[in-house]
Design an enzyme around this catalytic site. Structure first.
Site, PDB file in Angstrom:
ATOM      1  NE  ARG A  62      24.694  22.267  17.918  1.00 29.65           N
ATOM      2  CZ  ARG A  62      24.395  21.824  19.125  1.00 29.65           C
ATOM      3  NH1 ARG A  62      25.368  21.520  19.973  1.00 29.65           N
ATOM      4  NH2 ARG A  62      23.147  21.688  19.511  1.00 29.65           N
ATOM      5  N   GLY A  72      20.165  36.864  12.689  1.00 31.08           N
ATOM      6  CA  GLY A  72      21.154  37.232  11.686  1.00 31.08           C
ATOM      7  C   GLY A  72      22.546  37.090  12.280  1.00 31.08           C
ATOM      8  CG  ASP A  74      22.873  39.737  15.606  1.00 31.20           C
ATOM      9  OD1 ASP A  74      23.034  38.532  15.929  1.00 31.20           O
ATOM     10  OD2 ASP A  74      21.853  40.383  15.908  1.00 31.20           O
ATOM     11  CB  SER A  76      22.079  37.832  18.948  1.00 33.93           C
ATOM     12  OG  SER A  76      21.816  36.873  17.945  1.00 33.93           O
ATOM     13  CG  ASN A  94      21.042  28.186  21.169  1.00 34.05           C
ATOM     14  OD1 ASN A  94      21.273  27.483  20.192  1.00 34.05           O
ATOM     15  ND2 ASN A  94      20.527  29.399  21.080  1.00 34.05           N
ATOM     16  CG  HIS A 194      25.436  17.515  10.665  1.00 31.23           C
ATOM     17  ND1 HIS A 194      24.122  17.098  10.747  1.00 31.23           N
ATOM     18  CD2 HIS A 194      25.512  18.625  11.446  1.00 31.23           C
ATOM     19  CE1 HIS A 194      23.437  17.917  11.533  1.00 31.23           C
ATOM     20  NE2 HIS A 194      24.261  18.852  11.960  1.00 31.23           N
ATOM     21  CB  THR A 250      36.659  10.807   7.367  1.00 33.68           C
ATOM     22  OG1 THR A 250      35.504  11.436   6.797  1.00 33.68           O
ATOM     23  CG2 THR A 250      37.121   9.683   6.454  1.00 33.68           C
ATOM     24  CG  ASP A 255      35.724  13.805   4.479  1.00 34.09           C
ATOM     25  OD1 ASP A 255      34.563  13.810   4.957  1.00 34.09           O
ATOM     26  OD2 ASP A 255      36.602  13.008   4.851  1.00 34.09           O
TER      27      ASP A 255
END
Length: 327
Positions: A62, A72, A74, A76, A94, A194, A250, A255
Site C-alpha cells: 500500500r 512518482g 521517488d 516522497s 495517508n 487487495h 484467504t 492469490d
C-alpha cells in the site's frame, strides 16, 4: 483551443519520452559493484520483518502505491513533516498507512548505510521490499529495475485526487490510472493487491449501517457477509483503527481469491464491488477469477510498469541519508 490541445499533446508525449529515457538508465544489476550485498540485505530484512510482523507485506504494498501515484516512485511518501512543510504522509488519506511499511524501509536503509553508505536510494528500497514481500506471500516474482533517486518534493497538498478512494466513481478511478498511462485492464490487475491486507471499518461503515430506508446495508453485499462486517465493526466509532481483512477467504495468501469473491458480494470496499458491476472492468475480474496464472502475469507486468512511473535522476533527486528527511 487547437493550440492548447496541441500543446497538451506535446507535453504528454514529451513526459512519456523523458520517463522512457530514465527507465532505460535503470537496471536490475544497478548495485552489483557499488553495493554487492544489496540483494542479500534486502532479502534478510524483508524476511525477518514479515516473520515478526505478518502485516508488513500488505503495508509495504500500500505504501508503494501511495508513493508512486503522487510524485512518482521517488520515496516522497516517506518524508516526515516539518514546521515549514506538511508532507505527503500527513495528508488525510495517508494517515492510515500502517507503520510496518515505513519500518521495513527504515530497517533496510540502516543496514545498507552500514554496508555501503550513501549509495542506495530509499525509493529503490521501497520498490524491492514490496516485490520481495509480495513474493513471500505467494504472489508472483517480477523484475524491479534499480537506480531511482529520491525525490526532493513531498507536499500533502499534492495528494488529494491522485489516489483512489473507495467512494470514487468508476470514471474517477479509471481516470487516475489512464491519466498516468495505465489501461483499464492494468488497473484491475493492480486492484488485485487487495487480496492481502486490511480495510478500516470507517472506510465502509456508511454501507453497512443505516444504508437506506429499505436496507440496513448496501444490497451489493452478500447478506451474511454484511452481517459479519456489522458485527466486526460495532465499536468503530470508539476505535477508528478497527479493521477487517480485504479477502475474507484467504486473507494471508496472495492469490486470485479476491476476484472470485467479488461476484459473490464479498468485496469489502465499494470500489472493489464496483469492478464486477461495470462493463469496462467486469471482463477482467472474470478473467483473473478463472485463471490465477493469468492474474499473476498481469499483476507482475503492471507492477513493473508502475515501479518506473515518475522515476527521478540527476539533479531531480538525491540519495537520502535518512529516508524520512531530505539531505
Amino acid at each position: 483551443m487547437a493550440v492548447g490541445a496541441n500543446s497538451m499533446l506535446f507535453i504528454i508525449c514529451f513526459s512519456i519520452f523523458i520517463a522512457s529515457s530514465l527507465s532505460q538508465q535503470l537496471t536490475t544489476s544497478y548495485y552489483q559493484r557499488t553495493c554487492p550485498r544489496f540483494d542479500q540485505i534486502m532479502q534478510d530484512t524483508t524476511t525477518n520483518k514479515q516473520i515478526n510482523s505478518p502485516t508488513t507485506a500488505a503495508a509495504a504494498l500500500r505504501l508503494f502505491f501511495h508513493d508512486c501515484l503522487v510524485e512518482g516512485c521517488d520515496g516522497s511518501v516517506l518524508i516526515s513533516s516539518t514546521h515549514f512543510n506538511k508532507a505527503e504522509r500527513d495528508a488525510d488519506i495517508n494517515l492510515s498507512l500502517p507503520g510496518d511499511g515505513f519500518d521495513v524501509v527504515v530497517r533496510a536503509k540502516t543496514a545498507l548505510e552500514l554496508a555501503c553508505p550513501g549509495v542506495v536510494s530509499c525509493a529503490d528500497i521501497l520498490a524491492i521490499a514490496t516485490r520481495n514481500l509480495v513474493t513471500m506471500m505467494g504472489g508472483p516474482f517480477y523484475n524491479v529495475k534499480l537506480g531511482r533517486r529520491d525525490g526532493l518534493v513531498s507536499r500533502a497538498s499534492r495528494v488529494e485526487g491522485n489516489l483512489p478512494r473507495p467512494t470514487m466513481s468508476m470514471n474517477q478511478l479509471i481516470n487516475i490510472f489512464t491519466s498516468r498511462g495505465f489501461s483499464v485492464q492494468e488497473m484491475v490487475a493492480l486492484s488485485g493487491a487487495h487480496t492481502i491486507g486490511l480495510s478500516h471499518c470507517t472506510e465502509f461503515s456508511s454501507e453497512i449501517y443505516n444504508y437506506s430506508r429499505t436496507s440496513e446495508f448496501d444490497p451489493s453485499f452478500n447478506r451474511r457477509y454484511a452481517e459479519g462486517l456489522r458485527s466486526a465493526c460495532t465499536d468503530y466509532r470508539k476505535n477508528p483503527s478497527l479493521s477487517v481483512f480485504n479477502d475474507v477467504m484467504t486473507p494471508r495468501n496472495f492469490d486470485n481469491a479476491y476476484y472470485q469473491n467479488l461476484p459473490r458480494g464479498l468485496g469489502v470496499l465499494k470500489s472493489d464491488r464496483a469492478l464486477v458491476m461495470d462493463p469496462r472492468t467486469k471482463p477482467y475480474v472474470e478473467l483473473y477469477a478463472k485463471d490465477q496464472k493469468v492474474f499473476f502475469d498481469a499483476f507482475g507486468r503492471a507492477m513493473e510498469k508502475l515501479s518506473l512511473y515518475g522515476v527521478k535522476s540527476g539533479r531531480r533527486g538525491e540519495i537520502r541519508r535518512r529516508c524520512d528527511s531530505f539531505n
